[in-house]
Motif scaffolding. Sequence first.
Motif, mmCIF file in Angstrom:
data_model
loop_
_atom_site.group_PDB
_atom_site.id
_atom_site.type_symbol
_atom_site.label_atom_id
_atom_site.label_comp_id
_atom_site.label_asym_id
_atom_site.label_seq_id
_atom_site.Cartn_x
_atom_site.Cartn_y
_atom_site.Cartn_z
ATOM 1 N N SER A 138 -9.455 -6.967 18.582
ATOM 2 C CA SER A 138 -8.208 -6.353 18.096
ATOM 3 C C SER A 138 -7.790 -6.961 16.751
ATOM 4 O O SER A 138 -7.256 -6.267 15.885
ATOM 5 N N ILE A 139 -8.078 -8.240 16.539
ATOM 6 C CA ILE A 139 -7.784 -8.873 15.245
ATOM 7 C C ILE A 139 -8.601 -8.183 14.149
ATOM 8 O O ILE A 139 -8.088 -7.863 13.070
ATOM 9 N N LYS A 140 -9.886 -7.944 14.457
ATOM 10 C CA LYS A 140 -10.770 -7.273 13.484
ATOM 11 C C LYS A 140 -10.220 -5.911 13.113
ATOM 12 O O LYS A 140 -10.195 -5.527 11.954
ATOM 13 N N GLU A 141 -9.759 -5.185 14.144
ATOM 14 C CA GLU A 141 -9.259 -3.836 13.906
ATOM 15 C C GLU A 141 -8.006 -3.864 13.028
ATOM 16 O O GLU A 141 -7.915 -3.143 12.039
ATOM 17 N N VAL A 142 -7.053 -4.736 13.402
ATOM 18 C CA VAL A 142 -5.803 -4.838 12.635
ATOM 19 C C VAL A 142 -6.108 -5.246 11.187
ATOM 20 O O VAL A 142 -5.585 -4.666 10.235
ATOM 21 N N TYR A 143 -7.013 -6.219 11.046
ATOM 22 C CA TYR A 143 -7.337 -6.717 9.704
ATOM 23 C C TYR A 143 -7.983 -5.626 8.843
ATOM 24 O O TYR A 143 -7.573 -5.412 7.698
#
Length: 163
Positions: free
Chosen positions: A130-135
């Motif tokens: 989810s961090i990857k997606e948000v970033y």
Amino acid sequence: MKKAIYPGSFDPITNGHIDIINRASALFDKLIIAVASNKSKESLLSKNERVEILRDSLSKNSKVEIDSFEGLLVDYAKKKNIFTIVRGLRTLSDFEYEFRMAIMNRNLDKSIETIFLMTDEKYSHISSSSIKEVYTLGGDISPFVPKPVVRNLNKIDDEKNNK
Ligand code: ADP
């Protein structure tokens, strides 16, 4: 000396991982954080970048050593002569995957023991994916990751833009 390995992709490391590392450091004399080259997952950071960020993020924890490995975790554990694996649990859905993997590792090498530590509930919604997606969509990830993650991602972006 009680030693354990905490393996993972750490792409990138999150505050949830840090919580597990702090909990494991209280239980073991030495904790090897082992970055796996995960070919089946689309990665945001290279293995070397992930190792570098882990070193930056954990420089104050003297019990921690950062390493990386290729291939089977059980082979890496044997090479290191460490037979305790630490994994983190967030939700029930983690359990099934982790259970399957722990049993597989035990079948591959019966001296391997996997122990599970539960995260603080305030990190239970955080995952590297989810961090990857948000970033990648331009959102602010700074509340969910240690500072070196943001610093290094900005640096990597600047280098790409200057090319
Ligand atoms: P992998 O690709 O091997 O699952 P990860 O880097 O995603 O590697 O996760 C490594 C370990 O940390 C796994 O056991 C995972 O369940 C755990 N973990 C990931 N995020 C959290 C979190 N927010 N809280 C607690 N444990 C976590």
